[in-house]
Write a protein that holds these residues in place. Structure first.
Motif, PDB file in Angstrom:
ATOM      1  N   VAL A 192      13.143  16.159   2.444  1.00  0.00           N
ATOM      2  CA  VAL A 192      11.757  16.862   2.482  1.00  0.00           C
ATOM      3  C   VAL A 192      10.950  17.050   3.953  1.00  0.00           C
ATOM      4  N   ALA A 193      11.131  16.058   4.725  1.00  0.00           N
ATOM      5  CA  ALA A 193      10.964  16.228   6.300  1.00  0.00           C
ATOM      6  C   ALA A 193      11.774  17.338   7.002  1.00  0.00           C
ATOM      7  N   CYS A 194      12.876  17.373   6.628  1.00  0.00           N
ATOM      8  CA  CYS A 194      13.754  18.391   7.320  1.00  0.00           C
ATOM      9  C   CYS A 194      13.133  20.223   6.641  1.00  0.00           C
ATOM     10  N   GLU A 195      12.841  19.997   5.562  1.00  0.00           N
ATOM     11  CA  GLU A 195      12.351  21.316   5.111  1.00  0.00           C
ATOM     12  C   GLU A 195      11.010  21.524   5.693  1.00  0.00           C
ATOM     13  N   CYS A 196      10.365  20.472   6.267  1.00  0.00           N
ATOM     14  CA  CYS A 196       8.924  20.750   6.868  1.00  0.00           C
ATOM     15  C   CYS A 196       9.532  21.308   8.275  1.00  0.00           C
ATOM     16  N   VAL A 197      10.261  20.891   9.053  1.00  0.00           N
ATOM     17  CA  VAL A 197      10.701  21.191  10.267  1.00  0.00           C
ATOM     18  C   VAL A 197      11.351  22.890  10.121  1.00  0.00           C
ATOM     19  N   THR A 198      11.859  23.120   9.046  1.00  0.00           N
ATOM     20  CA  THR A 198      12.271  24.815   8.917  1.00  0.00           C
ATOM     21  C   THR A 198      11.273  25.649   8.553  1.00  0.00           C
ATOM     22  N   GLY A 199      10.285  25.156   8.177  1.00  0.00           N
ATOM     23  CA  GLY A 199       8.995  25.749   7.427  1.00  0.00           C
ATOM     24  C   GLY A 199       9.254  26.076   5.949  1.00  0.00           C
ATOM     25  N   LYS A 200      10.035  25.488   5.366  1.00  0.00           N
ATOM     26  CA  LYS A 200      10.053  25.736   3.818  1.00  0.00           C
ATOM     27  C   LYS A 200       8.867  24.882   3.233  1.00  0.00           C
ATOM     28  N   ARG A 201       8.715  23.805   3.658  1.00  0.00           N
ATOM     29  CA  ARG A 201       7.352  23.265   3.224  1.00  0.00           C
ATOM     30  C   ARG A 201       6.217  23.413   4.457  1.00  0.00           C
ATOM     31  N   ASP A 202       4.917  23.190   3.993  1.00  0.00           N
ATOM     32  CA  ASP A 202       3.766  23.323   5.270  1.00  0.00           C
ATOM     33  C   ASP A 202       3.692  21.815   5.722  1.00  0.00           C
ATOM     34  N   GLY A 203       4.237  20.778   4.880  1.00  0.00           N
ATOM     35  CA  GLY A 203       3.726  19.560   5.441  1.00  0.00           C
ATOM     36  C   GLY A 203       4.221  18.521   4.475  1.00  0.00           C
ATOM     37  N   MET A 204       3.934  17.219   4.692  1.00  0.00           N
ATOM     38  CA  MET A 204       4.552  16.437   3.638  1.00  0.00           C
ATOM     39  C   MET A 204       3.698  15.162   3.137  1.00  0.00           C
ATOM     40  N   SER A 205       3.900  14.379   2.400  1.00  0.00           N
ATOM     41  CA  SER A 205       2.887  13.211   2.121  1.00  0.00           C
ATOM     42  C   SER A 205       3.735  11.885   2.374  1.00  0.00           C
ATOM     43  N   VAL A 206       3.188  10.890   2.916  1.00  0.00           N
ATOM     44  CA  VAL A 206       3.434   9.606   2.746  1.00  0.00           C
ATOM     45  C   VAL A 206       2.957   8.873   1.738  1.00  0.00           C
ATOM     46  N   PHE A 207       3.900   8.317   0.805  1.00  0.00           N
ATOM     47  CA  PHE A 207       3.250   7.782  -0.494  1.00  0.00           C
ATOM     48  C   PHE A 207       3.084   6.203  -0.338  1.00  0.00           C
ATOM     49  N   GLN A 268      13.259  14.475  17.012  1.00  0.00           N
ATOM     50  CA  GLN A 268      14.390  15.191  17.230  1.00  0.00           C
ATOM     51  C   GLN A 268      14.319  16.742  16.949  1.00  0.00           C
ATOM     52  N   SER A 269      13.362  17.064  16.281  1.00  0.00           N
ATOM     53  CA  SER A 269      12.967  18.494  16.051  1.00  0.00           C
ATOM     54  C   SER A 269      12.049  19.289  16.926  1.00  0.00           C
ATOM     55  N   GLY A 270      11.308  18.231  17.609  1.00  0.00           N
ATOM     56  CA  GLY A 270      10.108  18.677  18.629  1.00  0.00           C
ATOM     57  C   GLY A 270       9.044  19.310  17.547  1.00  0.00           C
ATOM     58  N   ASN A 271       9.070  18.937  16.321  1.00  0.00           N
ATOM     59  CA  ASN A 271       7.997  19.547  15.520  1.00  0.00           C
ATOM     60  C   ASN A 271       7.189  18.830  14.957  1.00  0.00           C
ATOM     61  N   ASP A 272       5.943  19.082  15.105  1.00  0.00           N
ATOM     62  CA  ASP A 272       5.045  17.915  14.702  1.00  0.00           C
ATOM     63  C   ASP A 272       4.250  18.605  13.510  1.00  0.00           C
ATOM     64  N   PHE A 273       5.058  18.584  12.486  1.00  0.00           N
ATOM     65  CA  PHE A 273       4.308  19.067  11.019  1.00  0.00           C
ATOM     66  C   PHE A 273       3.564  18.186  10.618  1.00  0.00           C
ATOM     67  N   PRO A 274       2.524  18.837   9.661  1.00  0.00           N
ATOM     68  CA  PRO A 274       1.239  17.920   9.258  1.00  0.00           C
ATOM     69  C   PRO A 274       2.101  16.959   8.003  1.00  0.00           C
ATOM     70  N   VAL A 275       1.630  15.614   8.109  1.00  0.00           N
ATOM     71  CA  VAL A 275       1.743  14.352   7.423  1.00  0.00           C
ATOM     72  C   VAL A 275       0.539  13.898   6.700  1.00  0.00           C
ATOM     73  N   GLN A 276       0.388  13.851   5.570  1.00  0.00           N
ATOM     74  CA  GLN A 276      -0.760  13.364   4.887  1.00  0.00           C
ATOM     75  C   GLN A 276      -0.446  11.842   4.316  1.00  0.00           C
ATOM     76  N   GLU A 277      -1.127  10.998   4.296  1.00  0.00           N
ATOM     77  CA  GLU A 277      -1.087   9.643   3.764  1.00  0.00           C
ATOM     78  C   GLU A 277      -1.844   9.565   2.472  1.00  0.00           C
ATOM     79  N   THR A 278      -0.942   9.473   1.564  1.00  0.00           N
ATOM     80  CA  THR A 278      -1.748   9.501  -0.075  1.00  0.00           C
ATOM     81  C   THR A 278      -1.198   8.167  -0.534  1.00  0.00           C
ATOM     82  N   GLY A 279      -1.552   7.820  -2.004  1.00  0.00           N
ATOM     83  CA  GLY A 279      -1.326   6.880  -2.481  1.00  0.00           C
ATOM     84  C   GLY A 279      -0.024   6.460  -2.537  1.00  0.00           C
ATOM     85  N   ARG A 280       0.219   5.274  -3.462  1.00  0.00           N
ATOM     86  CA  ARG A 280       1.681   4.899  -3.743  1.00  0.00           C
ATOM     87  C   ARG A 280       2.229   5.695  -4.991  1.00  0.00           C
ATOM     88  N   ARG A 281       3.485   6.161  -4.862  1.00  0.00           N
ATOM     89  CA  ARG A 281       4.132   6.740  -6.015  1.00  0.00           C
ATOM     90  C   ARG A 281       4.558   5.606  -7.068  1.00  0.00           C
TER      91      ARG A 281
END
Ligand code: UDP
Length: 327
Positions: A192-207, A268-281
């Motif tokens: 998921v994090a790698c897909e943020c780097v390539t732009g496949k995703r706009d960002g991700m969540s920390v559960f 490693q990627s030099g890409n500071d993609f958005p990360v949102q802190e959300t509730g537990r999964r």
């Protein structure tokens, strides 16, 4: 050895097939290509088919005399298993039964089975030995536990020998960029994090950030797919050398938090993609790490890639190759 690899076109299976080919084994891959790819089968023969199709299995086993079966084919998404449990009992448990019928009928001597740390459920311990009671907390883990049990029971009643490998968090890719995880709609952290780097995703969540761990996020034992693949080749050699049936954890015995993993991907990627802190999964234990002393002792397995930077580096390199492949 003549080996059948079910699910050999998938992420882990394809890395194992490549290593088996290098070790000189004669390979037949059986895969329905539901999440796998033709290009991922880099050696041996690919037979497209589904383990739900008992006639297809019968035909396969009548055409080849397999000395070993490595069984990867399965669904692996925990939240999906909660929503659609019968899919997991069908595709994982029942299809393993279908395969075992052929293993029994044709007296295949060796089997290597892909199991998971999810069979342990939510243990109180954070470093897990194989002797812990099995208490899966989701249908995915239960479907694998039931498959394990069928294999053990058949082995007790026949000449079958098995090595059941319980995978912890598998990540990374072939260091030469030949193979990697191409699973559609992947849910696993590093992918998921790698897909943020390539732009496949706009960002991700920390559960979840309120776990009782060093930074509040969950700790997992990330193992490089090439080290895991090596364990499968060694498991076959072990059984061929007369080794008895075993259940073995596959992990490095140490862990990283979700935040630590994301930081390495960003650095490693030099890409500071958005990360949102959300509730537990639902169903996430705070920390899971493998006690790997048994696999080291029984197989003589030693890791070559026990380094988070290497795992993330190969995963990132692959993600870019995979993006170009699809373009
Ligand atoms: N995780 C996360 N965001 C994601 C994917 C995963 O915070 O987009 C967390 C997840 O909650 C768990 C850890 O990363 O704590 C590893 O999850 P993953 O799904 O990769 O593997 P699991 O341990 O569930 O098999």
């Amino acid at each position: 050895m003549k080996v059948l690899v079910t699910g050999g076109a998938g992420y882990i299976g394809s890395h194992v097939v490549r290593q088996l080919g290098e070790a000189g084994h004669d390979i037949v891959v059986f895969d329905n290509l539901s999440t796998g790819y033709r290009w991922a089968v880099t050696c041996g023969e690919l037979v497209i088919g589904d383990l739900a199709d008992e006639q297809a299995i019968a035909d396969l086993f009548s055409q080849h005399r397999f000395e070993a079966v490595l069984h990867f084919a399965a669904n692996i998404v925990v939240p999906e298993s909660v929503e659609n449990p019968l899919k997991y009992y069908r595709n994982n448990t029942r299809n393993t039964l279908n395969l075992l019928k052929a293993v029994e009928e044709h007296q295949v001597p060796y089997m290597v089975f892909s199991s998971t740390a999810a069979v342990y459920g939510m243990p109180e311990e954070t470093v897990l030995t194989e002797d812990l009671p099995l208490a899966p907390i989701n249908p995915y883990g239960a479907s694998k536990m039931m498959s394990e049990r069928m294999i053990m029971d058949l082995a007790a009643a026949s000449s079958l020998n098995y090595v059941i490998l319980r995978y912890f968090n598998v990540a990374g890719a072939n260091p030469d960029g030949l193979l990697g995880q191409a699973t559609p709609e992947a849910t696993h952290l590093i992918k998921v994090a790698c897909e943020c780097v390539t732009g496949k995703r706009d960002g991700m969540s920390v559960f979840g950030t309120d776990y009782d761990t060093r930074d509040g996020t969950c700790i997992r034992d990330y193992i490089h797919v090439e080290d895991l693949a090596k364990a499968h080749v060694m498991a076959l050699e072990y059984m061929a050398g007369g080794g008895e049936s075993r259940v073995l954890n596959c992990g490095y015995g140490r862990g990283f938090t979700v935040r630590e993993v994301i930081d390495v991907v960003k650095r490693q990627s030099g890409n500071d993609f958005p990360v949102q802190e959300t509730g537990r999964r639902a169903g996430d234990p705070a920390a899971l790490m493998a006690d790997n002393s048994r696999i080291k002792k029984v197989l003589g397995w030693q890791p070559d890639y026990d380094d988070l930077d290497t795992i993330v580096g190969t995963a990132l390199a692959w993600e870019k190759i995979w993006q170009d492949k699809q373009a």
